[in-house]
Design an enzyme around this catalytic site. Structure first.
Site: not given
Length: 808
Positions: A32-36, A64, A98
């Site tokens: 998330g922090e790279d490409t969200r 979680g 994932e």
């Protein structure tokens, strides 16, 4: 590394033979922090615009320390997984968990994995170097589970070996477009139709081939036209799902007819723009403003628009007015029951698709799926199932409704329902069909009911002739019925689906449910006899038809002759169409309606017509085997009469004054054995094309005026035993194509017969008075006709005059 195309094709082929099992088209795996807020967000938006259902782990999911069950399920239920491998990707244990699940699903479930190397070198991912090595160093400090670490490493290595996209070498926008294009190809290839949509697959493919055959640089208007319940909308929905990914925007506007009436055209314009532009709260104050917005906002976009159930030109004008409103390569599909609506909107004939009804095998399968939840009927239900299928006549709507209704019902209920359908059709089916009827003008509705109750199977020209009035020609209204999918015109014959016919009859029944005499049309024998015998007819009755026995098993059954009273038809002042048989009138007949246009009464029991019967609107008079002696006395004008058929009326002794029937086209008096003379006014029949005097055994001569019948094509005199000569000027009948004088006493045919240049069939077989010298003045013709077997004198000729010219 395997190519991206082969990865997608492999995935598609593995699932194309079965129904889609996934819930999401794409699962997005990213840090998330790279490409969200940049690449992933742009990719997600592009996928969403194309209608590609994408699962993205965002703020909706509770964070979680371990991967959630929802995420695991989403991965398992996705067809594609896009992994965005960025600089800080490996620092997230969540992303790596994932990833392991994705690789597992790739190996076990055929999940297609597409990696994007966002600002990182694929070799660093493969070998865990650079930022990936740093991330694993930290993981090793915190996680003492070597097995988990190893599974992460293996998953990264495996994914890095796959073909993907490297953002260091291409623009992000180009990569996103390529990803979307690849996914569209894979999703389209793998799409298949649900099993319960029997017969739809082939019809969708026909539509798809129509779409694919068109140029990509033009705007195309395509029509889907057919009767209600035949599957037009279903075909369009499946096609829409298959091809919408190929367009910059798409919109499927359902129920245009109903929604435009209930909510107005502006609401449809808003939905169209919102769907295509992915914008909400579009402000449109009126229809013209909406037209301007559609034209200005979509003229440069390649769009797919489908309008379902269109029935008014103003709907098309407001939503898809002109091809210039849309960008090159756009496709506009219009679904309607009205073919003329497509033509007026400049949809060319080649781009109008008409779905066919289901064939017998498809119909039985669809019915069985609804009634038994399997492809074939259960044992013991085979015959009854086929009866239901026959009733539905291949209409998918009817098969679904009836099949669903009969699900888990016992045999007795099946038999009961079949019987009930004959008296009380299923309104869930008829309501859909009635939409087309309700959209007709009054005169069109009237003609539709005439065809449904009386004229199915007749030629269009004959029906138009019967219904014609001095100031009205019904051909255009009959064409409208075909254009609106209410009837079928095949080789000039009027046909209609059995359920459409049932609709027409049910509409008439509802005019007076309890008393047939209050209905406009009567066709059921029991209803007709009730009205005629009990004298309950009213001025509402416009037509009475009892068809003569036609069932093969009934051919040898002698039907009971019913006695009617003299005032049977007195109250039916608006009766236009009458076809009855097997009735007697012991007290005579007081009157008949002066509105009669068709009188078809075999074995008419009286010697004359009612004295106060004014036949001035009569078009066809068909009374074979009648007891009539003379048709009419008086000076009635019969200018609309086209056909007189008094075949085998053995009491007929006198013909009428033919000058009163100037437009007569067919005169059939065969078997009128007491007729000895034809009125000389016969020559006034300038439109007569058929004269049949077969077996008029007392007829000894023909009026000279017969030679004035310039339109005559067929003259049949066979069996006129006393006829021993023909008019000398017979050659004036230049249009004559068939001449039959077989079985007559003719000795010397007139020499002018060789002027009959259009004669194709000449028959004088068994002429009692004909000698071998009768035709000797023309030796070539004599050589052909007077053969060694002079009794076989029926020849089919290209033309007599042409034949002589060839032989002389």
């Amino acid at each position: 590394m395997a190519s991206i195309t082969s990865e997608i094709a492999s995935s598609s082929s593995s699932s194309s033979s079965s129904l889609p099992k996934w819930e999401y088209d794409v699962f997005l795996n990213f840090k998330g922090e790279d490409t969200r807020n940049n690449f992933t967000d742009h990719l997600y938006a592009a996928l969403n615009r194309k209608g590609i259902w994408t699962f993205r782990d965002d703020e909706r999911l509770e964070r979680g320390t371990t991967i959630s069950t929802e995420l695991l399920n989403a991965i398992e239920k996705s067809k594609f997984a896009i992994i965005v491998l960025s600089r800080n990707y490996a620092s997230s244990s969540w992303c790596l968990d994932e990833l392991v699940k994705i690789v597992e699903c790739k190996e076990k479930a055929g999940l297609t994995v597409l990696p994007v190397f966002y600002g990182v070198d694929p070799s660093d991912v493969r070998n865990q170097r650079g930022s990936f090595a740093e991330a694993f160093a930290k993981h090793e400090e915190l996680i003492k589970n070597e097995e988990k670490l190893q599974s992460w490493r293996a998953a990264l290595t495996q994914v890095a070996n796959l073909s993907g996209w490297d953002t260091r070498n291409e623009k992000e926008s180009t990569i996103i477009e390529d990803i979307v294009r690849k996914l569209i190809g894979g999703l389209h290839y793998s799409y298949s139709v649900r099993e319960d949509l029997v017969g739809i697959q082939s019809r969708v493919e026909e539509m798809e081939n129509l779409y694919l055959s068109m140029g990509l640089n033009d705007v195309h208007f395509i029509g889907i036209w057919g009767m209600g319940g035949i599957g037009k909308t279903t075909i369009a929905q499946i096609l829409y799902d298959r091809i919408r990914y190929h367009f910059a925007g798409s919109s499927f506007l359902e129920n245009v007819r109903e929604r435009s009436r209930n909510d107005g055209l502006v609401s449809l314009q808003k939905q169209l723009l919102s769907d295509v532009l992915f914008e909400k709260n579009i402000d449109i104050s009126n229809v013209q403003w909406g037209i301007n917005l559609i034209r200005n906002r979509l003229c440069q976009k390649r769009v797919l628009v489908i309008l379902d159930d269109v029935d008014q030109p103003k709907q098309l004008e407001a939503l898809v007015g002109k091809q210039s409103w849309f960008g090159r390569g756009s496709v506009i599909i219009i679904i309607t029951r009205n073919r003329h609506l497509l033509i007026t909107h400049e949809v060319v004939e080649e781009k109008i698709y008409k779905p066919e009804i289901l064939n017998s095998n498809e119909a039985l399968k669809l019915f069985s799926l609804k009634a038994f939840k399997q492809d074939n009927p259960l044992k013991g239900y085979e015959v009854l199932s086929k009866e239901f299928v026959y009733y539905a006549q291949g209409l998918p709507l009817a098969l679904k409704v009836l099949g669903s209704f009969m699900f888990r019902r016992h045999l007795n209920a099946w038999k009961s329902e079949l019987g009930r359908l004959k008296e009380n059709p299923e309104w869930e089916i008829l309501d859909v069909l009635r939409i087309s009827f309700d959209g007709l003008k009054k005169i069109e509705q009237k003609i539709f009911l005439d065809i449904a109750c009386f004229f199915k199977g007749m030629t269009k020209d004959r029906v138009a002739s019967i219904l014609r009035t001095p100031h009205y020609w019904p051909n255009i209204d009959i064409d409208v019925l075909e254009e609106k999918s209410l009837i079928i015109i095949s080789d000039g014959t009027l046909l209609m689906h059995d359920l459409m016919q049932e609709l027409g009859k049910e509409i008439v029944r509802c005019e007076s449910p309890n008393e047939p005499g209050g209905r406009s049309r009567l066709w059921a024998k029991e209803d007709v006899l009730h009205v005629l015998k009990d004298n309950t007819g009213t001025e509402k009755v416009e037509g009475i038809f009892i068809n003569t026995t036609s069932k093969e098993e009934d051919l040898n059954v002698e039907e009971k002759v019913e006695d009617l009273n003299a005032e049977t038809f007195s109250k039916m002042r608006n009766l236009r169409l009458l076809k009855i048989c097997n009735v007697s009138l012991p007290q005579g007949l007081i009157s008949l309606s002066s509105d009669l246009r068709l009188m078809d009464w075999p074995e008419y029991p009286l010697k004359s017509m009612p004295k106060n019967f004014n036949p001035n609107k009569l078009v066809e008079l068909i009374m074979p085997r009648s007891r009539i002696k003379q048709l009419w006395e008086g000076n009635w004008s019969l200018e609309w009469l086209r056909i007189i058929d008094l075949s085998d009326s053995r009491e007929l002794i006198k013909t009428l004054d033919f000058s009163r029937v100037p437009n007569l086209e067919k005169l059939i008096l065969k078997g009128c054995t007491k007729l000895s003379k034809i009125d000389s006014s016969l020559g006034d029949l300038k439109h007569l094309i058929l004269l049949d005097l077969t077996n008029c055994k007392n007829l000894s001569s023909l009026p000279r005026a017969i030679c004035s019948l310039t339109s005559l094509k067929t003259l049949t005199l066979s069996g006129c035993l006393k006829l021993d000569n023909m008019p000398m000027n017979l050659g004036n009948l230049e249009g004559l194509e068939k001449l039959d004088v077989s079985g007559t006493a003719i000795r010397d045919p007139p020499s002018s017969i060789f002027c009959l240049k259009n004669l194709k069939i000449l028959s004088f077989q068994g002429c009692n008075g004909l000698s071998s010298k009768s035709w000797s003045w023309k030796k070539p013709l004599n050589f052909l006709l007077m053969t060694k077997t002079p009794d076989l004198m029926g020849l089919v000729l290209p033309s007599v005059s042409a034949l002589i010219n060839c032989l002389i």
